[in-house]
Scaffold this motif. Structure first.
Motif, PDB file in Angstrom:
ATOM      1  N   SER A 278       0.878  -1.204   0.018  1.00  0.00           N
ATOM      2  CA  SER A 278       0.186   0.067   0.014  1.00  0.00           C
ATOM      3  C   SER A 278       0.986   1.326   0.028  1.00  0.00           C
ATOM      4  CB  SER A 278      -0.821  -0.154   1.194  1.00  0.00           C
ATOM      5  OG  SER A 278      -1.734   1.112   1.157  1.00  0.00           O
TER       6      SER A 278
ATOM      7  N   ARG B 192       1.156   4.116  -3.286  1.00  0.00           N
ATOM      8  CA  ARG B 192       1.154   5.454  -3.170  1.00  0.00           C
ATOM      9  C   ARG B 192       2.309   6.446  -3.487  1.00  0.00           C
ATOM     10  NH1 ARG B 192      -2.666   3.508   0.119  1.00  0.00           N
ATOM     11  NH2 ARG B 192      -4.416   4.748   0.922  1.00  0.00           N
TER      12      ARG B 192
ATOM     13  N   ARG C 234       2.305   8.981  -6.510  1.00  0.00           N
ATOM     14  CA  ARG C 234       2.632  10.100  -6.478  1.00  0.00           C
ATOM     15  C   ARG C 234       3.622  10.773  -7.435  1.00  0.00           C
ATOM     16  NH1 ARG C 234       1.513  10.023  -0.774  1.00  0.00           N
ATOM     17  NH2 ARG C 234       3.439   8.770  -0.462  1.00  0.00           N
TER      18      ARG C 234
ATOM     19  N   GLU D 215      -5.335  10.081  -3.709  1.00  0.00           N
ATOM     20  CA  GLU D 215      -5.384   9.286  -2.738  1.00  0.00           C
ATOM     21  C   GLU D 215      -6.547   8.620  -1.880  1.00  0.00           C
ATOM     22  OE1 GLU D 215      -1.702  10.102  -0.865  1.00  0.00           O
ATOM     23  OE2 GLU D 215      -1.995   8.728   0.678  1.00  0.00           O
ATOM     24  N   GLU D 216      -7.334   9.511  -1.921  1.00  0.00           N
ATOM     25  CA  GLU D 216      -8.571   9.057  -1.387  1.00  0.00           C
ATOM     26  C   GLU D 216      -9.450   7.773  -1.891  1.00  0.00           C
ATOM     27  OE1 GLU D 216     -11.648  12.335  -0.053  1.00  0.00           O
ATOM     28  OE2 GLU D 216      -9.910  13.563   0.143  1.00  0.00           O
TER      29      GLU D 216
ATOM     30  N   VAL E 260      -7.684   5.790  -3.862  1.00  0.00           N
ATOM     31  CA  VAL E 260      -6.919   4.479  -3.602  1.00  0.00           C
ATOM     32  C   VAL E 260      -7.223   3.920  -2.252  1.00  0.00           C
ATOM     33  CG1 VAL E 260      -4.377   3.791  -3.283  1.00  0.00           C
ATOM     34  CG2 VAL E 260      -4.852   5.689  -4.996  1.00  0.00           C
ATOM     35  N   THR E 261      -7.338   4.815  -1.190  1.00  0.00           N
ATOM     36  CA  THR E 261      -7.744   4.280   0.002  1.00  0.00           C
ATOM     37  C   THR E 261      -9.121   3.536   0.165  1.00  0.00           C
ATOM     38  OG1 THR E 261      -6.590   6.189   1.265  1.00  0.00           O
ATOM     39  CG2 THR E 261      -8.148   4.907   2.597  1.00  0.00           C
TER      40      THR E 261
ATOM     41  N   GLU F  20      -8.247   0.247  -2.886  1.00  0.00           N
ATOM     42  CA  GLU F  20      -7.052  -0.510  -2.933  1.00  0.00           C
ATOM     43  C   GLU F  20      -7.523  -1.888  -2.313  1.00  0.00           C
ATOM     44  OE1 GLU F  20      -3.811   0.888  -0.716  1.00  0.00           O
ATOM     45  OE2 GLU F  20      -5.128   1.183   0.989  1.00  0.00           O
TER      46      GLU F  20
END
Lengths: 84, 200
Positions: free
Chosen positions: A70, A74, A78, B29-30, B32-33, B36
């Protein structure tokens, strides 16, 4: 134990069993399957074991995602060249 | 003749997607959270090993990142995401040394005659699911699903494990609803045979 009705009927309904389980058969087929099941223990076994197979598939628990992956994911996202 | 614009599909993801499309890229990224874990488990069920599942997750999010501006909300975001994920699966499969596609015939699963069928319901189908479905059975089931030819595995995983409807699965895979039903039935019969072997 054997049954004395037409085995061809079992074969014809056999291919509709998943649709029946999912509630996706038309009314005529649905009624035909229900009526057949009352007289055919073999097809009841067939239907119930298939239903249970679906139940098991639906019930298999999810696995946790590895934390390290995880974090790496990320990090990779990025650094993608074009932001959305 | 002008084509009629499709209705937009609004759900819990819509505000976040609109925000990202509107320039709030940091909120990716939210997404992804949010997804995922789902995608990772989808990968585990479809791919041969966990490292392939990780590749699938990463490639899918990269695809989403690249094309999110093209997402027109004509379907749920989640369904669009799984469409990308399944196309990643197809790409990975083409790159790998998987066995060629194999068709499952209904005849493989038709009982020969009634004498071959037990009229007694086996315990594994009669007892409550939570009493039967333990870790070992779960692992066996997942291994059985991986034995399915890919075109059947995808349908079974999307329908019976990820919870998509027949129509949604058809849209994700770009096949007809009839085709989904045919593949799903054969896939279930295949897995049931594996389960019978496990319990016998």
């Amino acid at each position: 134990m054997t049954t004395d009705h037409d085995h061809e009927a079992c074969r014809a309904l056999f291919e509709k069993l998943s649709e029946y389980i999912d509630g996706e058969t038309d009314e005529v087929t649905c009624a035909a399957i229900k009526a057949h099941m009352k007289a055919c223990p073999c097809c009841i076994t067939c239907l119930e074991t298939l239903k249970r197979t679906v139940g098991f598939c639906e019930g298999v628990p999810e696995e946790p995602m590895p934390k390290e992956f995880s974090r790496k994911l990320r990090e990779t996202l990025r650094h993608l060249p074009v932001s959305p | 003749m002008a084509t009629k614009p499709r209705n937009k599909v609004i759900d819990n993801d819509t505000p976040l997607i609109i925000a990202i499309q509107g320039g709030q890229g940091a909120r990716f990224e939210e997404l992804v959270t949010r997804y995922e874990g789902k995608l990772y488990n989808f990968g585990l069920r479809i791919c041969k090993d966990p490292s392939d599942a990780e590749d699938l997750v990463q490639e899918t999010f990269i695809g989403i990142f690249r094309y999110i501006q093209d997402f027109r909300q004509e379907t749920k975001f989640k369904n669009w995401m799984y469409r990308i994920a399944t196309s990643v699966c197809h790409r990975m499969r083409r790159r790998s040394k998987y066995a060629p596609e194999r068709e499952l015939s209904l005849d493989e699963f038709l009982p020969g005659d009634h004498a071959e069928i037990d009229t007694e319901l086996p315990d594994w189908a009669a007892m409550p699911i939570h009493q039967v479905l333990n870790h070992e059975l779960g692992e066996h089931l997942k291994a059985s699903v991986k034995e399915l030819p890919p075109q059947y595995r995808l349908v079974l995983v999307l329908r019976d494990m990820e919870g998509f409807s027949t129509e949604e699965t058809a849209n994700i895979l770009g096949i007809t609803a009839t085709n989904v039903k045919v593949r799903l039935h054969r896939a279930r019969l295949f897995v049931r045979e594996e389960l019978k072997g496990y319990f016998s």
